[in-house]
Design an enzyme around this catalytic site. Sequence first.
Site, short mmCIF file in Angstrom:
data_model
loop_
_atom_site.label_atom_id
_atom_site.label_comp_id
_atom_site.label_asym_id
_atom_site.label_seq_id
_atom_site.Cartn_x
_atom_site.Cartn_y
_atom_site.Cartn_z
N SER A 159 32.37 -15.61 112.55
CA SER A 159 33.60 -14.84 112.69
C SER A 159 34.71 -15.51 111.89
O SER A 159 34.82 -16.75 111.89
CB SER A 159 34.01 -14.76 114.17
OG SER A 159 35.34 -14.27 114.30
N ARG A 188 22.57 -5.55 111.89
CA ARG A 188 22.35 -4.85 110.61
C ARG A 188 21.07 -4.02 110.68
O ARG A 188 21.03 -2.90 110.15
CB ARG A 188 22.27 -5.86 109.46
CG ARG A 188 22.10 -5.20 108.10
CD ARG A 188 22.17 -6.20 106.97
NE ARG A 188 23.50 -6.78 106.84
CZ ARG A 188 23.82 -7.72 105.94
NH1 ARG A 188 22.90 -8.19 105.12
NH2 ARG A 188 25.05 -8.18 105.87
N GLN A 190 5.99 27.01 93.62
CA GLN A 190 6.35 26.20 92.46
C GLN A 190 6.31 24.72 92.81
O GLN A 190 6.00 23.87 91.98
CB GLN A 190 7.75 26.58 91.95
CG GLN A 190 8.10 25.91 90.62
CD GLN A 190 9.42 26.40 90.08
OE1 GLN A 190 10.45 25.77 90.35
NE2 GLN A 190 9.41 27.48 89.34
N SER A 205 16.75 20.09 95.43
CA SER A 205 16.66 19.06 94.40
C SER A 205 17.66 17.93 94.60
O SER A 205 17.29 16.76 94.71
CB SER A 205 16.85 19.69 93.02
OG SER A 205 16.78 18.70 92.01
N HIS A 259 16.68 -0.78 133.45
CA HIS A 259 18.09 -0.32 133.46
C HIS A 259 19.04 -1.46 133.11
O HIS A 259 20.23 -1.40 133.43
CB HIS A 259 18.47 0.29 134.81
CG HIS A 259 17.43 1.19 135.39
ND1 HIS A 259 17.31 2.51 135.03
CD2 HIS A 259 16.43 0.95 136.28
CE1 HIS A 259 16.29 3.05 135.69
NE2 HIS A 259 15.73 2.13 136.44
N THR A 304 5.09 23.22 84.21
CA THR A 304 6.45 23.54 84.58
C THR A 304 7.13 22.26 85.06
O THR A 304 6.46 21.23 85.29
CB THR A 304 6.49 24.61 85.69
OG1 THR A 304 7.85 24.98 85.94
CG2 THR A 304 5.88 24.09 86.98
N SER A 305 8.45 22.31 85.22
CA SER A 305 9.18 21.10 85.61
C SER A 305 8.68 20.54 86.94
O SER A 305 8.62 19.33 87.14
CB SER A 305 10.68 21.40 85.71
OG SER A 305 11.20 21.78 84.46
N HIS A 334 18.99 19.65 81.18
CA HIS A 334 17.69 19.76 81.84
C HIS A 334 16.98 18.42 81.67
O HIS A 334 16.62 18.04 80.56
CB HIS A 334 16.88 20.89 81.21
CG HIS A 334 15.73 21.36 82.06
ND1 HIS A 334 14.60 20.59 82.27
CD2 HIS A 334 15.53 22.52 82.75
CE1 HIS A 334 13.76 21.25 83.05
NE2 HIS A 334 14.30 22.42 83.36
N ARG A 387 22.79 -4.97 98.35
CA ARG A 387 22.76 -5.86 99.50
C ARG A 387 21.47 -5.83 100.31
O ARG A 387 21.10 -6.85 100.91
CB ARG A 387 23.92 -5.51 100.46
CG ARG A 387 25.29 -5.73 99.90
CD ARG A 387 26.36 -5.30 100.89
NE ARG A 387 26.39 -6.15 102.06
CZ ARG A 387 27.11 -7.27 102.17
NH1 ARG A 387 27.84 -7.67 101.15
NH2 ARG A 387 27.09 -7.97 103.28
#
Length: 481
Positions: A284, A298, A236, A329, A154, A106-107, A81, A15
């Site tokens: 409506s 929205r 890492q 992760s 205000h 490495t990953s 993995h 959407r």
Amino acid sequence: MTQSTDRYVHPLTGRYASTEMQRVFSPAHRYGTWRRIWLALAEAQQETGLSIPDAALEQMRAALDTIDFDRAAEYEKRFRHDVMAHVHLFGDDAPEARAIIHLGATSAFIGDNTDLILHREALELVRDRVVRCMAALADFARRWRELPTLAYTHFQPAQPTTVGKRATLWLQDLALDLEEIEFRLETLRFRGVRGTTGTQASFLELYDGDHARVDRLDALVGEKMGFSATYGVSGQTYSRKVDQALQGTLAGVASSVSKLAHDWRLLAHLREVEEPWEKEQIGSSAMPYKRNPMRAERICALARHVITLGIDPAFTAATQWMERTLDDSANRRLSIPDAYLTLDGALVLAENVSAGLIVHPAVVAKNLDEHLPFMATETLLMQATAGGGDRQELHERIRVHAHAAAGEMKEGRPSDLIERIAGDDAFGMDADRIRSLIDARAFVGRAPEQVDRFLAEWIDPVLDRLGSAAEARLGSPDIRV
């Protein structure tokens, strides 16, 4: 294509978010980026003296976008993995490269560097959408620079401003956001080639202890992926404070669009402005006359989600253990794409409403005229004092008249403040003379000139620099209301 109806479909893709932002976080783009990073690593390794066959590189280049996702899922089911699943799949598609794909890596090398690339691409889209919103609001501000309107503090009537001047407040928030976005893009870096815990031990071994070649490899891979610098050190992973900073920037943009959308909703209640409205749009299901500000509503709803998503990376950054822990992760898989996709949806709507916001000058004037005599009492006080009246006595008389006129309004009757003052001999002015002194344009101060100066000095230079490119990169989004 028929959409499955027995599985959850994310509202962001169904959407709200644009096709451009959805592409950034699509599986095809993410895993295609993985393959490009593996290729960059292999190319850089060859350029720094490792034995990487030309045939391997040629096959990798040919297979960058030929990803069989069914086979990838089978591999992942076997290995549990995702990175190793795609290493094997890429090896199937480029058999000459099978032995060198992911060499020394490495990953986190593939995942984190990809995330930084996606951050950059998504943030560039956010920048372009902010610029387009600014362009639409600049046109709006310029058009309505002179129209006096009742200002509110205000949400109570206050000294008048102009419709255009109010729009510059929305614009300034976005301009500040744009400064922040450009700073984040300018200072975003690559994680680089760092190894399992960030020590580059595996690469030092590949290069027989040659530190200079490891440094060159690190820089080369970053350059190939479009980064001029890498972070100075890493564990890492790259520091999760990077995600926190970037999503904080997104939350800042969300705050800005939420504020302007709230203003639109309040002004719609006053009937001074109205959203674009489709010919057969229904406001409506029960009340056919309704024209609710649903796009602004929205925007507020989506912006709230982006703001709350900013908490996720803060907690993640605060709870990373030592060189890394994997509790980041799953959270990052959700929070990072959702933040960008949600903000994208809000910005698409913000541009749409900004470009089509309808002003009703007669209602603006009516609302202002109802309260303007109260705003003009200081002018009337000075005029009467100049005519020989006692300033303190006149001040008290105006106070009494003003409260009485306000009481009439609270009973549903029109204000009769002008008539009350005209009927008070102490002021020596008839109703026509009083009305001649109550010209709305005389009470807006420098608002029109402030609009001109703000646009010329702060907004037009930005639009000249970024507007055309943003227009070219983004098509006209489909507004799914």
